[in-house]
Design an enzyme around this catalytic site. Structure first.
Site, PDB file in Angstrom:
ATOM      1  N   ASP A  27       0.817  -1.212   0.000  1.00  0.00           N
ATOM      2  CA  ASP A  27       0.000   0.000   0.000  1.00  0.00           C
ATOM      3  C   ASP A  27       0.856   1.269   0.000  1.00  0.00           C
ATOM      4  O   ASP A  27       2.006   1.261   0.436  1.00  0.00           O
ATOM      5  CB  ASP A  27      -0.887   0.038   1.254  1.00  0.00           C
ATOM      6  CG  ASP A  27      -2.039  -0.969   1.197  1.00  0.00           C
ATOM      7  OD1 ASP A  27      -2.080  -1.797   0.264  1.00  0.00           O
ATOM      8  OD2 ASP A  27      -2.884  -0.918   2.106  1.00  0.00           O
ATOM      9  N   ASP A  28       0.228   2.350  -0.443  1.00  0.00           N
ATOM     10  CA  ASP A  28       0.720   3.740  -0.282  1.00  0.00           C
ATOM     11  C   ASP A  28       1.818   4.154  -1.262  1.00  0.00           C
ATOM     12  O   ASP A  28       2.351   5.257  -1.146  1.00  0.00           O
ATOM     13  CB  ASP A  28       1.216   4.023   1.146  1.00  0.00           C
ATOM     14  CG  ASP A  28       0.119   3.900   2.200  1.00  0.00           C
ATOM     15  OD1 ASP A  28      -1.050   3.672   1.818  1.00  0.00           O
ATOM     16  OD2 ASP A  28       0.433   4.021   3.386  1.00  0.00           O
ATOM     17  N   HIS A  30       3.837  -2.123   3.280  1.00  0.00           N
ATOM     18  CA  HIS A  30       3.837  -0.770   2.724  1.00  0.00           C
ATOM     19  C   HIS A  30       5.147  -0.495   1.990  1.00  0.00           C
ATOM     20  O   HIS A  30       6.210  -0.569   2.593  1.00  0.00           O
ATOM     21  CB  HIS A  30       3.629   0.254   3.848  1.00  0.00           C
ATOM     22  CG  HIS A  30       2.274   0.148   4.492  1.00  0.00           C
ATOM     23  ND1 HIS A  30       1.978  -0.828   5.422  1.00  0.00           N
ATOM     24  CD2 HIS A  30       1.139   0.856   4.297  1.00  0.00           C
ATOM     25  CE1 HIS A  30       0.699  -0.704   5.778  1.00  0.00           C
ATOM     26  NE2 HIS A  30       0.171   0.311   5.117  1.00  0.00           N
ATOM     27  N   HIS A  61      -6.046   3.095  -4.164  1.00  0.00           N
ATOM     28  CA  HIS A  61      -5.974   3.317  -2.713  1.00  0.00           C
ATOM     29  C   HIS A  61      -6.331   4.774  -2.386  1.00  0.00           C
ATOM     30  O   HIS A  61      -5.901   5.303  -1.376  1.00  0.00           O
ATOM     31  CB  HIS A  61      -4.561   2.968  -2.235  1.00  0.00           C
ATOM     32  CG  HIS A  61      -4.416   2.790  -0.752  1.00  0.00           C
ATOM     33  ND1 HIS A  61      -5.314   2.101   0.026  1.00  0.00           N
ATOM     34  CD2 HIS A  61      -3.449   3.239   0.115  1.00  0.00           C
ATOM     35  CE1 HIS A  61      -4.902   2.121   1.293  1.00  0.00           C
ATOM     36  NE2 HIS A  61      -3.795   2.811   1.373  1.00  0.00           N
ATOM     37  N   HIS A  90      -5.293   9.639   0.381  1.00  0.00           N
ATOM     38  CA  HIS A  90      -5.303   8.863   1.621  1.00  0.00           C
ATOM     39  C   HIS A  90      -6.099   9.506   2.763  1.00  0.00           C
ATOM     40  O   HIS A  90      -5.652   9.541   3.909  1.00  0.00           O
ATOM     41  CB  HIS A  90      -3.861   8.598   2.082  1.00  0.00           C
ATOM     42  CG  HIS A  90      -3.689   7.283   2.795  1.00  0.00           C
ATOM     43  ND1 HIS A  90      -4.009   7.113   4.135  1.00  0.00           N
ATOM     44  CD2 HIS A  90      -3.229   6.088   2.384  1.00  0.00           C
ATOM     45  CE1 HIS A  90      -3.736   5.873   4.488  1.00  0.00           C
ATOM     46  NE2 HIS A  90      -3.269   5.216   3.442  1.00  0.00           N
TER      47      HIS A  90
HETATM   48 ZN   LIG Z   1      -2.657   3.249   3.071  1.00  0.00          ZN
END
Ligand SMILES: [Zn+2]
Length: 245
Positions: A56-57, A207, A107, A111
């Protein structure tokens, strides 16, 4: 949100306490990955021995490229839940992820906590990211993971209306703050083994980026992924979420 009968049950606690209890349960459920209170999401099928690495991210200029090198070296495919804002800044990296055969998911753009965002903001965050990713890769984006796992029914409804399948996870540790790759890998391995005993596949969150800092150091997360691959490559099948959808 509180029905007349629920109000009756909590009458002795006073209105404020009743509202607090109900809101507490609601908030807790909205952040708990396996909670179904907010609609169905893809987590992991009853297929012990299958393992999905998800990141993620990102994309992250320093660590996503290193991660892609390592995954290629092991011939493992993963799923990347990208932030639209970061993807726009690193289109070559996004194309590299896609052309290497990894799956790409949405995603959000920036955020935010979507459980607290207005419907218009949710729509904008998802639609803008979907459009950017599809424009960069030339491929449809099928998956959506809410930032922080935070959702409410409207968030999943909006995602589904855009053709995005909501995705959560069943194995996570604090890889964003832990500095030891070995400790990250060990914590996840315990969860993977427990899921196997329960007859479930593992949907692991790590991540490669950071929503607060585009250049955050993700060496521990990248190295932990390699430790997990070394540990499970002879007994598990590493899949992307396409295998479960
Ligand atoms: Zn995230």
């Amino acid at each position: 949100m509180i029905s007349p009968s629920a109000t009756g049950v909590y009458a002795g606690l006073g209105a404020a306490a009743a509202a607090g209890l109900a809101w507490g349960a609601f908030s807790y459920a909205s952040l708990w990955p396996a909670s179904r209170m907010f609609g169905e999401a893809l987590i992991a099928p009853p297929r012990p021995g299958e393992l999905a690495l998800t990141f993620d991210d990102g994309p992250n200029a320093n660590w996503t490229s290193r991660l892609l090198d390592e995954l290629a070296r092991h011939d493992v495919h993963a799923t990347f839940f990208l932030l639209g804002s970061r993807a726009e800044a690193e289109p070559d990296l996004v194309r590299r992820i896609a052309s290497a055969g990894h799956a790409i998911g949405n995603h959000s753009w920036s955020h935010p906590n979507l459980a607290r965002a207005r419907a218009g903001v949710v729509r904008e965050e998802l639609a803008r990211t979907k459009a950017a990713l599809e424009q960069i890769t030339g491929k449809p984006v099928k998956f959506f993971r809410p930032p922080f796992g935070a959702r409410r029914p409207a968030v999943f409804r909006i995602a589904r209306a855009m053709g995005l399948e909501p995705v959560l996870w069943n194995a996570m540790t604090d890889d964003w703050s832990e500095l030891s790759a070995a400790r990250i890998a060990d914590a996840l391995a315990k969860k993977i083994d427990r899921l196997h005993q329960r007859g479930r596949a593992a949907n692991i969150v790590l991540h490669d980026g950071g929503h607060l800092d585009a250049n955050t150091n993700r060496e521990p997360s990248v190295m932990a992924s390699m430790l997990l691959i070394d540990r499970y490559k002879s007994t598990y099948r590493f899949v992307t979420l396409d295998a479960w959808s």
